[in-house]
Design a protein around this motif. Structure first.
Motif, PDB file in Angstrom:
ATOM      1  N   UNK A  85      -8.970 -15.664   2.374  1.00 34.90           N
ATOM      2  CA  UNK A  85      -8.920 -15.049   0.979  1.00 34.90           C
ATOM      3  C   UNK A  85     -10.487 -14.538   0.373  1.00 34.90           C
ATOM      4  N   UNK A  86     -11.199 -15.429   0.682  1.00 37.56           N
ATOM      5  CA  UNK A  86     -12.631 -15.108   0.009  1.00 37.56           C
ATOM      6  C   UNK A  86     -12.886 -13.433   0.811  1.00 37.56           C
ATOM      7  N   UNK A  87     -12.696 -14.333   2.726  1.00 33.48           N
ATOM      8  CA  UNK A  87     -13.573 -13.034   3.616  1.00 33.48           C
ATOM      9  C   UNK A  87     -12.697 -11.750   3.010  1.00 33.48           C
ATOM     10  N   UNK A  88     -10.962 -11.675   2.637  1.00 28.64           N
ATOM     11  CA  UNK A  88     -10.464 -10.096   2.172  1.00 28.64           C
ATOM     12  C   UNK A  88     -11.073 -10.064   1.160  1.00 28.64           C
ATOM     13  N   UNK A  89     -11.425 -11.265  -0.157  1.00 25.70           N
ATOM     14  CA  UNK A  89     -12.331 -10.617  -1.686  1.00 25.70           C
ATOM     15  C   UNK A  89     -13.506  -9.721  -1.166  1.00 25.70           C
ATOM     16  N   UNK A  90     -13.990 -10.217  -0.471  1.00 18.45           N
ATOM     17  CA  UNK A  90     -15.461  -9.672  -0.203  1.00 18.45           C
ATOM     18  C   UNK A  90     -15.345  -8.426   0.578  1.00 18.45           C
ATOM     19  N   UNK A  91     -14.644  -8.445   0.838  1.00 12.62           N
ATOM     20  CA  UNK A  91     -13.903  -6.811   1.966  1.00 12.62           C
ATOM     21  C   UNK A  91     -13.781  -5.973   1.029  1.00 12.62           C
ATOM     22  N   UNK A  92     -13.584  -6.522   0.509  1.00  6.44           N
ATOM     23  CA  UNK A  92     -12.383  -5.430  -0.354  1.00  6.44           C
ATOM     24  C   UNK A  92     -13.907  -4.675  -1.718  1.00  6.44           C
ATOM     25  N   UNK A  93     -14.333  -5.831  -1.951  1.00  2.00           N
ATOM     26  CA  UNK A  93     -15.542  -6.136  -3.339  1.00  2.00           C
ATOM     27  C   UNK A  93     -16.594  -4.946  -2.337  1.00  2.00           C
ATOM     28  N   UNK A  94     -16.938  -5.158  -1.624  1.00  2.21           N
ATOM     29  CA  UNK A  94     -18.460  -4.903  -0.811  1.00  2.21           C
ATOM     30  C   UNK A  94     -18.000  -3.042  -0.780  1.00  2.21           C
ATOM     31  N   UNK A  95     -16.798  -2.556  -0.382  1.00  2.00           N
ATOM     32  CA  UNK A  95     -16.086  -1.620   0.571  1.00  2.00           C
ATOM     33  C   UNK A  95     -15.070  -0.683  -0.678  1.00  2.00           C
ATOM     34  N   UNK A  96     -15.120  -1.705  -1.526  1.00  2.00           N
ATOM     35  CA  UNK A  96     -14.689  -0.864  -2.971  1.00  2.00           C
ATOM     36  C   UNK A  96     -12.633  -0.407  -2.810  1.00  2.00           C
ATOM     37  N   UNK A  97     -12.920  -1.623  -2.120  1.00  2.00           N
ATOM     38  CA  UNK A  97     -11.054  -0.907  -1.797  1.00  2.00           C
ATOM     39  C   UNK A  97     -10.510  -1.178  -2.370  1.00  2.00           C
ATOM     40  N   UNK A  98      -9.125   0.255  -2.543  1.00  2.00           N
ATOM     41  CA  UNK A  98      -8.498  -0.162  -3.559  1.00  2.00           C
ATOM     42  C   UNK A  98      -7.254  -0.044  -3.211  1.00  2.00           C
ATOM     43  N   UNK A  99      -6.458   0.157  -1.703  1.00  7.29           N
ATOM     44  CA  UNK A  99      -5.168  -0.835  -1.684  1.00  7.29           C
ATOM     45  C   UNK A  99      -5.743  -1.601  -0.457  1.00  7.29           C
ATOM     46  N   UNK A 100      -4.868  -2.294   0.022  1.00  5.23           N
ATOM     47  CA  UNK A 100      -4.385  -3.439   1.117  1.00  5.23           C
ATOM     48  C   UNK A 100      -2.978  -2.797   2.109  1.00  5.23           C
ATOM     49  N   UNK A 101      -3.053  -2.757   3.099  1.00  6.78           N
ATOM     50  CA  UNK A 101      -2.102  -2.547   3.976  1.00  6.78           C
ATOM     51  C   UNK A 101      -1.711  -3.727   5.217  1.00  6.78           C
ATOM     52  N   UNK A 102      -1.173  -4.250   5.163  1.00  4.31           N
ATOM     53  CA  UNK A 102      -0.716  -5.176   6.921  1.00  4.31           C
ATOM     54  C   UNK A 102       0.856  -5.764   6.744  1.00  4.31           C
ATOM     55  N   UNK A 103       0.896  -5.827   7.766  1.00  2.00           N
ATOM     56  CA  UNK A 103       2.461  -6.047   8.564  1.00  2.00           C
ATOM     57  C   UNK A 103       2.399  -7.913   8.610  1.00  2.00           C
ATOM     58  N   UNK A 104       3.788  -7.469   7.450  1.00  2.00           N
ATOM     59  CA  UNK A 104       4.359  -9.306   7.607  1.00  2.00           C
ATOM     60  C   UNK A 104       4.040 -10.071   8.929  1.00  2.00           C
ATOM     61  N   UNK A 105       3.536 -11.187   8.818  1.00  2.00           N
ATOM     62  CA  UNK A 105       3.745 -12.491   9.602  1.00  2.00           C
ATOM     63  C   UNK A 105       5.045 -13.389   8.769  1.00  2.00           C
ATOM     64  N   UNK A 106       5.600 -13.300   9.702  1.00  2.00           N
ATOM     65  CA  UNK A 106       7.290 -14.235   8.902  1.00  2.00           C
ATOM     66  C   UNK A 106       6.893 -16.431   8.992  1.00  2.00           C
ATOM     67  N   UNK A 107       5.700 -16.421   9.551  1.00  2.00           N
ATOM     68  CA  UNK A 107       5.585 -18.131   9.645  1.00  2.00           C
ATOM     69  C   UNK A 107       5.413 -18.650   8.232  1.00  2.00           C
ATOM     70  N   UNK A 108       5.480 -19.417   7.392  1.00  2.00           N
ATOM     71  CA  UNK A 108       5.585 -19.792   6.703  1.00  2.00           C
ATOM     72  C   UNK A 108       4.034 -20.159   5.812  1.00  2.00           C
ATOM     73  N   UNK A 109       2.901 -20.536   6.860  1.00  5.40           N
ATOM     74  CA  UNK A 109       1.746 -20.346   6.450  1.00  5.40           C
ATOM     75  C   UNK A 109       1.081 -19.456   6.247  1.00  5.40           C
TER      76      UNK A 109
END
Ligand code: FAD
Length: 473
Positions: A85-109
């Motif tokens: 979560x922290x890594x994603x936050x840092x990348x989004x802040x560093x690159x001024x990201x406006x939208x995140x796209x990802x494909x679901x994983x279905x395992x609970x964790x």
């Protein structure tokens, strides 16, 4: 300029990748890709070193394929999912990201991690996609909107949905404005034990995987139904690792299948392979609806009362392929040496561990994950719970495979056994499934163990143990 971030996980490809396609749709957005390796998490779940090597090799292939389209790939490491979560936050802040796209994983964790990411990213739009399945979990339900617990009605409803509305396949995104990245790419490395895999047996990049799929559909599919149960024949696709890590999508498999065999959707040639793809979906839909399966709980509660034996020397012999039952040992040696095991053999060795040795299915599930190149929580858990009769639509508990007759049925001439157990080279074919009897009769000393259990006695003990658990004794 708007920046879109694509977070790659188990979808290591550029063709028909729903998150990547959506991120690239807006032509004037700049697109950045991210992969977060979590070696500590892999250690905890004992990811097989061959799967790790396959993953790293495909991350390098993905980096190259993305660079050719003008999309840089960042590879970061996080210790735990919480750190992701922290890594994603840092990348989004560093690159001024406006939208995140990802494909679901279905395992609970993974689902909990994704929910935490979405909560943390207040100013970033998050979009998830049902990419690793043909039909989204929760979309194939009974008249009461319940998940099917039995495969056949699930499959029938699934096929009806497919016939009405075939999911589309998407091309790889076009080269971004500014063109391909011409700088030299640093190789992706991950600090996790790796073991080389056979590059002839398992595709080394997306193009190879697509070529394997094409070749299988053109040349082997017509005989799949007849050949798929015989491990001496190379009769199955061996694409499981590509599906597990998303080097191929199930939509690509379906479209290629229908191109060569359109009759598959109506039960004609190719239907047996489609059936297996639907088993894969069934298990994914199940872990989404019943997340306790991801925590290795049985689907049938009373089976948790079975008095399992403590894993001992018999368990080690099973792991090492030294049980004295040739079909079991050949199968285990195939997995230990290559990271892959034929489906029929997975069923036989799982039944043997649980119902001949009376060892908890979760021990076998864990050992498989530590060895399989295609280790996948949903399919592996589904397969083990099926064999142990603890799962939904599982084999009834009183159905116990006899390892000798299973060998005789599916490897009659012992061709597969001889490939993996050279110690049995001197044994005549008529005795290949019972070498101890032949050795006694002909007074030959074999460098191969005698059976570690008496199947008949083991069967009685298992039936008694399951009966006692069922009746709550
Ligand atoms: P093919 O026969 O060509 O089938 C095509 C695809 O369908 C496979 O690649 C796979 O993605 C899917 N598939 C086929 N059979 C099944 C099945 N019974 N359940 C779910 N999906 C299926 N499969 C995994 O991918 N990962 C695992 O960790 C795994 N563990 C298993 C453990 C046990 C005890 C059992 C009985 C089965 C397990 N399977 C697992 C399912 C199956 O054995 C493998 O998917 C198959 O052997 C892979 O070979 P293939 O690609 O040549 O399959």
């Amino acid at each position: 300029m708007t920046t879109h971030l694509v977070w790659f996980r188990t979808d290591l490809r550029v063709h028909d990748n729903l998150a990547l396609t959506a991120a690239c749709r807006q032509q004037d957005a700049s697109v950045l890709a991210l992969y977060i390796a979590t070696p500590a998490q892999w250690r905890q779940h004992q990811m097989a070193p061959r799967q790790a090597a396959f993953l790293v090799s495909h991350l390098n292939a993905l980096q190259q394929a993305l660079a050719e389209r003008g999309i840089p790939l960042l590879v970061k490491t996080a210790n735990t999912y919480a750190d992701s979560v922290t890594v994603i936050e840092e990348v989004c802040a560093a690159h001024d990201v406006s939208a995140l796209f990802y494909n679901y994983q279905y395992e609970i964790n993974e689902r909990q991690r994704d929910a935490a990411v979405e909560r943390a990213l207040e100013n970033v739009t998050c979009q998830g996609f049902d990419d690793s399945v043909l039909l989204a979990p929760g979309s194939v339900t009974t008249g009461n909107h319940e998940m099917y617990k039995v495969f056949t009605p699930f499959k029938n409803a699934f096929l009806r949905r497919l016939r009405d509305d075939l999911p589309a396949c998407h091309h790889a995104p076009a080269v971004r404005e500014g063109g391909a990245l011409n700088r030299a790419l640093s190789p992706v490395t991950v600090d996790y034990p790796q073991q080389p895999f056979d590059a002839d047996a398992f595709p080394v990049n997306e193009q190879h995987a697509l070529a394997r799929l094409r070749h299988f559909c053109q040349h082997a599919l017509a005989r799949y139904d007849a050949d798929r149960d015989f491990p001496a024949i190379d009769g199955t696709s061996r694409l499981s690792v590509c599906l597990t890590l998303g080097v191929l999508s199930p939509r690509q498999c379906l479209h290629r299948l229908l191109k060569t065999h359109p009759e598959a959707l109506e039960g004609g040639t190719g239907a047996a392979w489609l059936n297996e793809l639907i088993w894969r979906e069934f298990y994914r839909h199940l872990i989404t609806r019943y997340p306790q399966l991801c925590k290795h709980q049985p689907f049938i509660d009373w089976t948790d009362r079975v008095a399992w034996k403590t894993p001992d020397a018999a368990f080690t012999a099973w792991q090492n392929g030294e049980t004295g039952f040739p079909i079991i040992d050949a199968a285990m040696r195939q997995m230990n040496a290559t990271g892959w095991m034929h489906n029929r053999l997975r069923m036989i060795v799982a039944s043997f561990l649980v119902k001949d040795l009376l060892i908890d299915w979760r021990e076998g599930e864990r050992y498989f994950m530590s060895q399989l190149i295609d280790g996948d929580l949903a399919a592996n858990n589904g397969g083990w719970q099926w064999a142990a009769s603890t799962g939904t639509d599982a084999a009834p508990y009183f159905r116990i495979f006899n390892p000798t007759t299973q060998g005789e049925k599916f490897d009659k001439a012992g061709e597969f056994i001889r490939r993996w157990i050279p110690e049995l080279a001197v044994v005549p074919t008529a005795a290949i499934h019972t070498p101890w009897q032949w050795a006694d009769k002909s007074q030959v000393i074999l460098d191969y163990p005698r059976p570690t259990v008496d199947h008949k006695q083991a069967r009685e003990a298992t039936l008694a143990a399951y009966d006692a658990a069922r009746k709550g004794w």
